[in-house]
Write a protein that holds these residues in place. Structure first.
Motif, PDB file in Angstrom:
ATOM      1  N   THR A  37       0.793   9.942   3.128  1.00 43.20           N
ATOM      2  CA  THR A  37       1.326   8.587   3.043  1.00 43.20           C
ATOM      3  C   THR A  37       2.831   8.676   3.257  1.00 43.20           C
ATOM      4  O   THR A  37       3.410   9.763   3.236  1.00 43.20           O
ATOM      5  N   HIS A  38       3.476   7.520   3.483  1.00 42.10           N
ATOM      6  CA  HIS A  38       4.930   7.496   3.660  1.00 42.10           C
ATOM      7  C   HIS A  38       5.462   6.257   2.953  1.00 42.10           C
ATOM      8  O   HIS A  38       5.156   5.135   3.356  1.00 42.10           O
ATOM      9  N   GLY A  39       6.218   6.486   1.914  1.00 34.01           N
ATOM     10  CA  GLY A  39       6.748   5.357   1.155  1.00 34.01           C
ATOM     11  C   GLY A  39       5.672   4.712   0.294  1.00 34.01           C
ATOM     12  O   GLY A  39       4.584   5.255   0.115  1.00 34.01           O
ATOM     13  N   ILE A  40       5.981   3.524  -0.217  1.00 32.98           N
ATOM     14  CA  ILE A  40       5.048   2.856  -1.135  1.00 32.98           C
ATOM     15  C   ILE A  40       4.429   1.580  -0.560  1.00 32.98           C
ATOM     16  O   ILE A  40       3.648   0.910  -1.223  1.00 32.98           O
ATOM     17  N   LYS A  41       4.762   1.267   0.704  1.00 37.58           N
ATOM     18  CA  LYS A  41       4.307  -0.004   1.278  1.00 37.58           C
ATOM     19  C   LYS A  41       3.121   0.138   2.232  1.00 37.58           C
ATOM     20  O   LYS A  41       2.888  -0.726   3.074  1.00 37.58           O
ATOM     21  N   GLY A  42       2.382   1.247   2.119  1.00 34.91           N
ATOM     22  CA  GLY A  42       1.148   1.380   2.887  1.00 34.91           C
ATOM     23  C   GLY A  42       1.255   2.099   4.214  1.00 34.91           C
ATOM     24  O   GLY A  42       0.282   2.146   4.956  1.00 34.91           O
ATOM     25  N   GLU A  43       2.400   2.678   4.531  1.00 36.04           N
ATOM     26  CA  GLU A  43       2.508   3.433   5.780  1.00 36.04           C
ATOM     27  C   GLU A  43       1.836   4.796   5.627  1.00 36.04           C
ATOM     28  O   GLU A  43       1.816   5.372   4.540  1.00 36.04           O
ATOM     29  N   GLY A  94      -3.481  -5.504   6.263  1.00 31.70           N
ATOM     30  CA  GLY A  94      -4.245  -5.618   5.028  1.00 31.70           C
ATOM     31  C   GLY A  94      -4.110  -4.433   4.079  1.00 31.70           C
ATOM     32  O   GLY A  94      -4.706  -4.426   3.006  1.00 31.70           O
ATOM     33  N   TYR A  95      -3.367  -3.414   4.467  1.00 31.56           N
ATOM     34  CA  TYR A  95      -3.156  -2.230   3.627  1.00 31.56           C
ATOM     35  C   TYR A  95      -1.664  -2.153   3.312  1.00 31.56           C
ATOM     36  O   TYR A  95      -0.911  -1.455   3.987  1.00 31.56           O
ATOM     37  N   ASP A  96      -1.235  -2.873   2.288  1.00 30.28           N
ATOM     38  CA  ASP A  96       0.192  -3.057   2.028  1.00 30.28           C
ATOM     39  C   ASP A  96       0.730  -2.246   0.863  1.00 30.28           C
ATOM     40  O   ASP A  96       1.864  -2.453   0.437  1.00 30.28           O
ATOM     41  N   ASN A  97      -0.059  -1.312   0.351  1.00 34.79           N
ATOM     42  CA  ASN A  97       0.353  -0.560  -0.819  1.00 34.79           C
ATOM     43  C   ASN A  97      -0.072   0.896  -0.651  1.00 34.79           C
ATOM     44  O   ASN A  97      -1.113   1.173  -0.056  1.00 34.79           O
ATOM     45  N   ILE A  98       0.702   1.808  -1.199  1.00 28.38           N
ATOM     46  CA  ILE A  98       0.362   3.233  -1.119  1.00 28.38           C
ATOM     47  C   ILE A  98      -1.034   3.501  -1.683  1.00 28.38           C
ATOM     48  O   ILE A  98      -1.762   4.354  -1.172  1.00 28.38           O
ATOM     49  N   ASN A  99      -1.425   2.757  -2.703  1.00 24.96           N
ATOM     50  CA  ASN A  99      -2.748   2.952  -3.308  1.00 24.96           C
ATOM     51  C   ASN A  99      -3.880   2.583  -2.348  1.00 24.96           C
ATOM     52  O   ASN A  99      -4.983   3.115  -2.455  1.00 24.96           O
ATOM     53  N   ASP A 100      -3.612   1.694  -1.396  1.00 24.40           N
ATOM     54  CA  ASP A 100      -4.620   1.286  -0.418  1.00 24.40           C
ATOM     55  C   ASP A 100      -4.903   2.382   0.603  1.00 24.40           C
ATOM     56  O   ASP A 100      -6.013   2.478   1.123  1.00 24.40           O
TER      57      ASP A 100
END
Length: 169
Positions: A13-19, A67-73
């Motif tokens: 993952t990269h960052g917390i916004k879903g990248e 639709g995947y806007d969070n690191i948890n997603d």
């Protein structure tokens, strides 16, 4: 299920916004453009993803999916391959081939002698190098250049070469 082809692997993952950080497994620069669709296979289920963000960072593609806007997603996607379906393949020019068309082709000399089977393709720089598995001998590396590769018939799974001196030694 139709044939699917890997175009990238999610390595982190990269960052917390879903990248997600993607290792590219394709030569097509437009494969990760915004708006394109990719497929992820997770636990024998297919997940359709639409790219809504793309940038390059330190040699990797960073992708964001609609639709995947969070690191948890996206945490669950780490280690999985991004794929495309057969109908998403791009039309190639003459003398251009997809890796899946070349791997497992038999390699023959122009005189008809059998050499082996292409088991891998390396991309070290100026041209691809085909790794040929020979029975009871060391693998041989065949550069994909016109001076050596004389004919490629993907429908017959046959490659004909005329090796330069010392290539097969």
């Amino acid at each position: 299920m139709t044939d699917m082809f890997n175009v990238g692997k999610i390595v982190n993952t990269h960052g917390i916004k879903g990248e997600v950080k993607v290792y590219r497994i394709t030569d097509f620069d437009d494969r990760f453009e915004i708006g394109n669709k990719l497929i992820l296979e997770k636990n024998d289920k297919l997940v359709d993803l639409k790219i809504d963000g793309h940038r390059i960072h330190k040699g990797f593609d960073l992708l964001h999916f609609e639709g995947y806007d969070n690191i948890n997603d996206v945490e669950q996607f780490k280690g999985l391959h991004l794929k495309i379906s057969h109908d998403q393949l791009t039309e190639l020019d003459e003398h251009e081939f997809y890796y899946h068309e070349i791997i497992d082709c038999g390699v023959y000399l122009t005189n008809g002698d059998y050499i082996g089977v292409i088991k891998e393709i390396l991309s070290p720089g100026a041209n691809d190098v085909w790794v040929v598995d020979r029975e009871k001998e060391k693998d041989v590396l065949i550069p994909y250049i016109a001076d050596i590769v004389k004919e490629v018939d993907v429908s017959a799974q046959k490659v004909t070469i005329e090796p330069m001196e010392g290539l097969l030694d």
